[in-house]
Design a protein around this motif. Structure first.
Motif, PDB file in Angstrom:
ATOM      1  N   ASP A  15      99.283   5.781  51.625  1.00 16.32           N
ATOM      2  CA  ASP A  15      98.918   6.973  52.395  1.00 16.32           C
ATOM      3  C   ASP A  15      98.045   6.595  53.581  1.00 16.32           C
ATOM      4  OD1 ASP A  15     100.317   8.456  50.518  1.00 16.32           O
ATOM      5  OD2 ASP A  15      98.515   9.074  49.420  1.00 16.32           O
ATOM      6  N   LYS A  16      97.079   5.707  53.341  1.00 18.49           N
ATOM      7  CA  LYS A  16      96.183   5.257  54.410  1.00 18.49           C
ATOM      8  C   LYS A  16      96.972   4.497  55.476  1.00 18.49           C
ATOM      9  CE  LYS A  16      92.021   2.518  55.170  1.00 18.49           C
ATOM     10  NZ  LYS A  16      91.038   1.619  54.584  1.00 18.49           N
ATOM     11  N   ALA A  17      97.871   3.620  55.044  1.00 18.76           N
ATOM     12  CA  ALA A  17      98.682   2.842  55.981  1.00 18.76           C
ATOM     13  C   ALA A  17      99.580   3.746  56.820  1.00 18.76           C
ATOM     14  CB  ALA A  17      99.525   1.823  55.218  1.00 18.76           C
ATOM     15  N   HIS A  18     100.157   4.771  56.195  1.00 23.56           N
ATOM     16  CA  HIS A  18     101.030   5.693  56.936  1.00 23.56           C
ATOM     17  C   HIS A  18     100.231   6.432  58.004  1.00 23.56           C
ATOM     18  CE1 HIS A  18     103.796   9.139  57.581  1.00 23.56           C
ATOM     19  NE2 HIS A  18     104.665   8.141  57.570  1.00 23.56           N
ATOM     20  N   LYS A  19      99.013   6.825  57.675  1.00 24.81           N
ATOM     21  CA  LYS A  19      98.153   7.498  58.657  1.00 24.81           C
ATOM     22  C   LYS A  19      97.856   6.562  59.834  1.00 24.81           C
ATOM     23  CE  LYS A  19      93.871   9.962  59.243  1.00 24.81           C
ATOM     24  NZ  LYS A  19      92.548  10.276  58.779  1.00 24.81           N
ATOM     25  N   ILE A  20      97.593   5.300  59.541  1.00 21.80           N
ATOM     26  CA  ILE A  20      97.346   4.313  60.600  1.00 21.80           C
ATOM     27  C   ILE A  20      98.578   4.177  61.487  1.00 21.80           C
ATOM     28  CG2 ILE A  20      97.041   1.829  61.028  1.00 21.80           C
ATOM     29  CD1 ILE A  20      95.116   1.842  58.583  1.00 21.80           C
ATOM     30  N   LEU A  21      99.745   4.107  60.887  1.00 19.64           N
ATOM     31  CA  LEU A  21     100.977   3.999  61.673  1.00 19.64           C
ATOM     32  C   LEU A  21     101.169   5.220  62.572  1.00 19.64           C
ATOM     33  CD1 LEU A  21     103.406   2.499  59.027  1.00 19.64           C
ATOM     34  CD2 LEU A  21     102.634   1.402  61.143  1.00 19.64           C
ATOM     35  N   GLU A  22     100.898   6.401  62.036  1.00 25.28           N
ATOM     36  CA  GLU A  22     101.028   7.619  62.845  1.00 25.28           C
ATOM     37  C   GLU A  22     100.054   7.604  64.010  1.00 25.28           C
ATOM     38  OE1 GLU A  22     102.729  10.919  59.738  1.00 25.28           O
ATOM     39  OE2 GLU A  22     100.566  10.625  59.786  1.00 25.28           O
ATOM     40  N   GLU A  23      98.839   7.113  63.786  1.00 20.51           N
ATOM     41  CA  GLU A  23      97.854   7.014  64.875  1.00 20.51           C
ATOM     42  C   GLU A  23      98.321   6.023  65.938  1.00 20.51           C
ATOM     43  OE1 GLU A  23      94.219   5.965  62.886  1.00 20.51           O
ATOM     44  OE2 GLU A  23      94.020   7.949  61.957  1.00 20.51           O
ATOM     45  N   LEU A  24      98.912   4.915  65.492  1.00 21.38           N
ATOM     46  CA  LEU A  24      99.380   3.906  66.438  1.00 21.38           C
ATOM     47  C   LEU A  24     100.585   4.370  67.242  1.00 21.38           C
ATOM     48  CD1 LEU A  24      98.882   0.633  64.362  1.00 21.38           C
ATOM     49  CD2 LEU A  24      97.583   1.390  66.365  1.00 21.38           C
ATOM     50  N   GLN A  25     101.320   5.357  66.729  1.00 19.26           N
ATOM     51  CA  GLN A  25     102.461   5.900  67.476  1.00 19.26           C
ATOM     52  C   GLN A  25     102.022   6.511  68.797  1.00 19.26           C
ATOM     53  OE1 GLN A  25     104.355   8.400  64.400  1.00 19.26           O
ATOM     54  NE2 GLN A  25     106.252   7.350  64.941  1.00 19.26           N
ATOM     55  N   GLU A  26     100.754   6.904  68.898  1.00 22.55           N
ATOM     56  CA  GLU A  26     100.241   7.473  70.144  1.00 22.55           C
ATOM     57  C   GLU A  26     100.060   6.393  71.205  1.00 22.55           C
ATOM     58  OE1 GLU A  26      96.710   9.722  69.220  1.00 22.55           O
ATOM     59  OE2 GLU A  26      97.728  10.764  67.581  1.00 22.55           O
ATOM     60  N   GLU A  27      99.934   5.126  70.773  1.00 26.39           N
ATOM     61  CA  GLU A  27      99.697   4.021  71.703  1.00 26.39           C
ATOM     62  C   GLU A  27     100.925   3.142  71.915  1.00 26.39           C
ATOM     63  OE1 GLU A  27      96.179   1.771  70.588  1.00 26.39           O
ATOM     64  OE2 GLU A  27      95.542   3.486  69.392  1.00 26.39           O
ATOM     65  N   VAL A  28     101.718   3.000  70.875  1.00 26.59           N
ATOM     66  CA  VAL A  28     102.886   2.120  70.896  1.00 26.59           C
ATOM     67  C   VAL A  28     104.103   2.963  70.531  1.00 26.59           C
ATOM     68  CG1 VAL A  28     103.901   0.026  69.913  1.00 26.59           C
ATOM     69  CG2 VAL A  28     101.420   0.222  70.056  1.00 26.59           C
ATOM     70  N   SER A  29     105.188   2.757  71.251  1.00 26.84           N
ATOM     71  CA  SER A  29     106.402   3.509  70.945  1.00 26.84           C
ATOM     72  C   SER A  29     106.989   2.979  69.635  1.00 26.84           C
ATOM     73  CB  SER A  29     107.400   3.336  72.086  1.00 26.84           C
ATOM     74  OG  SER A  29     108.595   3.997  71.767  1.00 26.84           O
ATOM     75  N   LEU A  30     106.810   3.771  68.568  1.00 25.96           N
ATOM     76  CA  LEU A  30     107.241   3.353  67.233  1.00 25.96           C
ATOM     77  C   LEU A  30     108.118   4.405  66.588  1.00 25.96           C
ATOM     78  CD1 LEU A  30     103.981   2.188  65.402  1.00 25.96           C
ATOM     79  CD2 LEU A  30     105.762   0.751  66.342  1.00 25.96           C
ATOM     80  N   ARG A  72      97.726  -3.224  65.448  1.00 22.82           N
ATOM     81  CA  ARG A  72      97.955  -2.823  66.844  1.00 22.82           C
ATOM     82  C   ARG A  72      98.288  -4.053  67.692  1.00 22.82           C
ATOM     83  NH1 ARG A  72      93.281  -0.624  68.140  1.00 22.82           N
ATOM     84  NH2 ARG A  72      93.921   1.540  68.132  1.00 22.82           N
ATOM     85  N   LYS A  73      97.479  -5.100  67.571  1.00 17.64           N
ATOM     86  CA  LYS A  73      97.704  -6.313  68.361  1.00 17.64           C
ATOM     87  C   LYS A  73      99.071  -6.909  68.048  1.00 17.64           C
ATOM     88  CE  LYS A  73      92.838  -7.489  68.711  1.00 17.64           C
ATOM     89  NZ  LYS A  73      91.769  -8.355  68.214  1.00 17.64           N
ATOM     90  N   ARG A  74      99.420  -6.945  66.787  1.00 20.04           N
ATOM     91  CA  ARG A  74     100.705  -7.526  66.368  1.00 20.04           C
ATOM     92  C   ARG A  74     101.873  -6.712  66.921  1.00 20.04           C
ATOM     93  NH1 ARG A  74     103.849 -11.144  65.596  1.00 20.04           N
ATOM     94  NH2 ARG A  74     104.686 -11.681  63.584  1.00 20.04           N
ATOM     95  N   LEU A  75     101.766  -5.392  66.844  1.00 20.29           N
ATOM     96  CA  LEU A  75     102.835  -4.530  67.347  1.00 20.29           C
ATOM     97  C   LEU A  75     102.980  -4.654  68.859  1.00 20.29           C
ATOM     98  CD1 LEU A  75     102.270  -1.346  65.165  1.00 20.29           C
ATOM     99  CD2 LEU A  75     104.152  -2.987  64.970  1.00 20.29           C
ATOM    100  N   LEU A  76     101.868  -4.742  69.571  1.00 18.94           N
ATOM    101  CA  LEU A  76     101.930  -4.898  71.019  1.00 18.94           C
ATOM    102  C   LEU A  76     102.567  -6.228  71.397  1.00 18.94           C
ATOM    103  CD1 LEU A  76      98.500  -3.357  72.048  1.00 18.94           C
ATOM    104  CD2 LEU A  76     100.765  -2.404  72.460  1.00 18.94           C
ATOM    105  N   THR A  77     102.301  -7.269  70.619  1.00 24.41           N
ATOM    106  CA  THR A  77     102.897  -8.585  70.875  1.00 24.41           C
ATOM    107  C   THR A  77     104.403  -8.532  70.650  1.00 24.41           C
ATOM    108  OG1 THR A  77     100.882  -9.710  70.167  1.00 24.41           O
ATOM    109  CG2 THR A  77     102.896 -11.006  70.144  1.00 24.41           C
TER     110      THR A  77
END
Length: 80
Positions: A15-30, A72-77
């Protein structure tokens, strides 16, 4: 970019990881492809002790306790 998120029901880390992914969707196109490992014996055997597991382009990029900043860093890379 499409990431695959391996999870299961009643999993606070998931649940925590999914929330993090949703937050990162605002910065990275996921696009998050969510898969319950209990759909397959093979997935249970592969990821049962590791979940949550996040993969991108066929590579496991994080599992277990997910760290937002390193993810975040890994996804941006990967997204370059």
């Amino acid at each position: 970019m499409t990431i695959t998120f391996y999870t299961k029901n009643h999993c606070p880390l998931c649940d925590k990881a999914h929330k993090i992914l949703e937050e990162l969707q605002e910065e990275v196109s996921l696009e998050i492809r969510k898969i319950d490992i209990y759909q397959s014996e093979e997935l249970i055997e592969k990821y049962g002790l590791m979940i949550p597991v996040i993969t991108a382009e066929g590579e496991e990029i994080q599992y277990g306790q997910i760290n937002k900043e390193s993810l975040r860093k890994r996804l941006l890379t990967i997204n370059k």
